[in-house]
Motif scaffolding. Structure first.
Motif, PDB file in Angstrom:
ATOM      1  N   TRP A  83      23.609   4.316  18.353  1.00 49.07           N
ATOM      2  CA  TRP A  83      22.631   3.477  19.030  1.00 49.07           C
ATOM      3  C   TRP A  83      22.782   3.643  20.539  1.00 49.07           C
ATOM      4  N   ARG A  84      22.551   4.848  20.980  1.00 45.39           N
ATOM      5  CA  ARG A  84      22.763   5.171  22.392  1.00 45.39           C
ATOM      6  C   ARG A  84      21.904   4.323  23.317  1.00 45.39           C
ATOM      7  N   ASP A  85      20.700   3.995  22.893  1.00 47.67           N
ATOM      8  CA  ASP A  85      19.774   3.285  23.776  1.00 47.67           C
ATOM      9  C   ASP A  85      20.254   1.890  24.139  1.00 47.67           C
ATOM     10  N   ILE A  86      21.056   1.258  23.261  1.00 50.70           N
ATOM     11  CA  ILE A  86      21.513  -0.107  23.556  1.00 50.70           C
ATOM     12  C   ILE A  86      23.038  -0.192  23.634  1.00 50.70           C
ATOM     13  N   ALA A  87      23.686   0.939  23.839  1.00 53.08           N
ATOM     14  CA  ALA A  87      25.152   0.964  23.859  1.00 53.08           C
ATOM     15  C   ALA A  87      25.714   0.682  25.252  1.00 53.08           C
ATOM     16  N   ARG A  88      25.034  -0.120  26.022  1.00 54.21           N
ATOM     17  CA  ARG A  88      25.521  -0.544  27.336  1.00 54.21           C
ATOM     18  C   ARG A  88      24.942  -1.919  27.642  1.00 54.21           C
TER      19      ARG A  88
END
Length: 385
Positions: A355-360
């Protein structure tokens, strides 16, 4: 103003200043008029009004069709009483005098019976798993018992709600990969205290008499627990506004029960795109169902909409949500809380590459962009943020 009359000194010393000063804001007072009146014991809460509406007969003896027809007819009587209370003619004092003798069977008894029938097979939420939860676990991950994981005076909610008498229920019909309460919603939903309706009423009573401005039903998700929650209101003997702090993914039938006792709605409006809802929460038809229920709710109580800004989801989710609110809701009667508290939790923390888009964490610039867009659309959010 008497907004602090219920707050003991031990809690008052810890309360946030904005929870005090928010009530000096005329717009907040106007938009949350019903909630404010009930909170300050100027008007009887909706559950008390529902207990005063005479059903005339034992609801358990009615078939489904007659039960719902009678319930809908009596809801109109409830709305008449609420209108009188809003206008100031039906104060709590007048209510206690004129409705001292309660009917044997009331609108609230009809709601209890309707909730029991909806729960088996279960059609409380729009997953409609149709499971007998006395025998098997439903899509919400709980059986037919109600599990309370914690109940306390929450000092971190929106200023008009603090101190909030918050009750956290186990179980949830969503599978949010970033859920911050995943321990009670997904991992161990049945590890809380098992409560019946009388015990739940006792919890609510204690929260109110020791300083809560409201009873805040949350989770997890409160929807699977509607039968116990509604029944508890038959035993609750203090006046207090009830808040439905929910993902709003319940059925129309469940909504018809909720509008008889919810004083303030706190919908969690997550996604503006069904693809995002399916990928991040495993929820089909999200936008259709949630917007339908919010439309209904706004006509039956006050409302503060919560929107958690997700990183990289401004164009697909945040802006479409604000656009829908501005075009479909009375923006001069509601408040919106644009939230910046997102952090990668649960599965996102374990598998950030998936879930790269929300991994921050969300960037300040993203939140400010959403707020600027809300401003442009005439949406009021600052007094509750």
């Amino acid at each position: 103003m008497v907004y602090d009359r219920f707050v003991p000194e031990v809690i008052w010393r810890r309360i946030r200043p904005d929870a005090i000063y928010v009530w000096f804001n005329d717009e907040v007072r106007r938009r949350l008029k019903w909630y404010y009146m009930v909170m300050n014991d100027e008007a009887p809460a909706k559950f008390l009004l529902a207990r005063a509406v005479d059903a005339g007969e034992n609801p358990s003896k009615l078939d489904d069709e007659n039960l719902w027809q009678l319930k809908r007819r009596l809801h109109a009587e409830l709305e008449k009483l609420r209108k009188e209370a809003l206008e100031g003619s039906l104060t709590l004092e007048v209510y206690e005098r004129e409705f001292r003798d309660k009917p044997e069977y009331s609108l609230l008894h009809l709601d209890v019976e309707a909730a029991r029938r909806l729960a088996n097979p279960c059609r409380l939420c729009e997953r409609r798993c149709m499971i007998d939860r006395s025998r098997r676990i439903g899509a919400c991950r709980i059986d037919n018992k109600t599990y309370v994981h914690s109940w306390f005076h929450h000092l971190g909610e929106e200023p008009p709600l603090v101190p909030s008498g918050t009750i956290f229920y186990g179980g949830c019909n969503f599978t949010c990969v970033y859920c911050q309460n995943y321990d009670i919603s997904q991992v161990m939903p049945r590890a809380g205290e098992v409560v019946d309706a009388k015990r739940l009423a006792q919890m609510q009573r204690e929260l109110r008499i020791y300083g809560a401005r409201n009873i805040n039903h949350v989770g997890g998700e409160p929807t699977p627990n509607i039968p116990t929650i509604v029944e508890s209101l038959l035993y609750l003997d203090v006046n207090v506004p009830h808040i439905w702090n929910s993902n709003m993914y319940m059925t129309l039938e469940a909504m018809e029960i909720l509008i008889d006792f919810v004083d303030l709605w706190l919908p969690d409006f997550k996604y503006g795109d069904d693809k995002c809802a399916l990928r991040l929460s495993a929820v089909p038809r999200y936008f259709e169902i949630v917007t339908r229920n919010i439309r209904i709710a706004v006509e039956h109580g006050d409302m503060i909409i919560r929107h958690l800004v997700l990183p990289n989801h401004i164009e697909c989710c945040s802006k479409p949500i604000m656009q829908w609110i501005s075009e479909n809701l009375p923006v001069d009667r509601i408040l919106v809380n644009i939230m910046d508290q997102y952090r990668p939790e649960n599965l996102v923390a374990k598998y950030p590459r998936r879930w790269r888009d929300i991994a921050r964490r969300v960037h300040l610039e993203e939140v400010e962009e959403v707020k600027a867009y809300a401003d442009k659309l005439g949406i009021l959010y600052e007094p509750v943020s």
